[in-house]
Design an enzyme around this catalytic site. Structure first.
Site, PDB file in Angstrom:
ATOM      1  N   HIS A 102     -39.295  -4.691  -9.239  1.00 17.20           N
ATOM      2  CA  HIS A 102     -40.358  -3.740  -8.902  1.00 17.20           C
ATOM      3  C   HIS A 102     -40.585  -2.804 -10.073  1.00 17.20           C
ATOM      4  O   HIS A 102     -39.695  -2.595 -10.901  1.00 17.20           O
ATOM      5  CB  HIS A 102     -40.015  -2.948  -7.642  1.00 17.20           C
ATOM      6  CG  HIS A 102     -38.705  -2.244  -7.709  1.00 17.20           C
ATOM      7  ND1 HIS A 102     -37.501  -2.882  -7.494  1.00 17.20           N
ATOM      8  CD2 HIS A 102     -38.393  -0.956  -8.005  1.00 17.20           C
ATOM      9  CE1 HIS A 102     -36.520  -2.026  -7.636  1.00 17.20           C
ATOM     10  NE2 HIS A 102     -37.025  -0.844  -7.956  1.00 17.20           N
ATOM     11  N   HIS A 104     -42.058   1.140 -10.954  1.00 19.05           N
ATOM     12  CA  HIS A 104     -42.382   2.467 -10.432  1.00 19.05           C
ATOM     13  C   HIS A 104     -43.603   3.017 -11.173  1.00 19.05           C
ATOM     14  O   HIS A 104     -43.642   2.986 -12.416  1.00 19.05           O
ATOM     15  CB  HIS A 104     -41.231   3.452 -10.697  1.00 19.05           C
ATOM     16  CG  HIS A 104     -39.922   3.073 -10.073  1.00 19.05           C
ATOM     17  ND1 HIS A 104     -39.406   3.716  -8.964  1.00 19.05           N
ATOM     18  CD2 HIS A 104     -38.992   2.142 -10.416  1.00 19.05           C
ATOM     19  CE1 HIS A 104     -38.226   3.198  -8.652  1.00 19.05           C
ATOM     20  NE2 HIS A 104     -37.946   2.241  -9.524  1.00 19.05           N
TER      21      HIS A 104
END
Ligand code: 5GP
Length: 140
Positions: A102, A104
């Site tokens: 992932h 941010h």
């Protein structure tokens, strides 16, 4: 280390636990971080399973950055940010705590420091309001 689909983002991707989703396409979803380091902190998560950057398919990485840009632009507008911090952690020594790749995206305002990584849980209504703002910016 191998990818284990029984992680929190794997569960979100399978719809087993909820999230405040702001964006979805064939490649990835984006949703609000429950422990935001600033208002509007958003996570972009590829649907393809990989532990992090190190074991990801380069084709997935190539498709991911334009989505990061799309979310970053919308977040800058939605949260009237002065800038955007993009972060991505790999393995515990690198600061990673959820082992599904992932990225941010964190709206930043001049002179305002980041809150602690995986610090306090945000109120659901604050996350919902942030998601609504971001979705509106993405639609506009
Ligand atoms: P990492 O440390 O792996 O780069 O970041 C994981 C991020 O996921 C952290 O910023 C943390 O606040 C966030 N997070 C952890 N659990 C959940 C969850 O259940 N839902 C959402 N939306 N975010 C989570």
């Amino acid at each position: 280390m191998t990818y284990d689909a029984n992680n929190i983002f794997g569960k979100i991707l399978r719809g087993e636990i909820p999230c405040h989703k702001v964006y979805e396409d064939a490649l990835c979803i984006a949703f609000m971080d429950v422990m935001p380091q600033a208002q509007g902190h958003t996570l972009i998560v590829p649907k393809a399973g990989s532990r992090n950057l190190l074991d990801a398919d380069p084709a997935v990485l190539g498709a991911l950055l334009p989505v990061v840009q799309k979310i970053a632009r919308a977040a800058k507008s939605a949260f009237k940010a002065d800038g955007i911090t993009v972060m991505q952690f790999n393995e515990p020594a690198g600061g990673q705590t959820v082992f599904h790749l992932h990225v941010h995206v964190i709206p930043r305002h001049d002179g305002v420091p980041l809150r602690k990584h995986t610090g306090a849980m945000e109120a659901p209504e604050v996350l919902a309001a942030g998601a609504a703002k971001l979705k509106a910016a993405l639609a506009g």
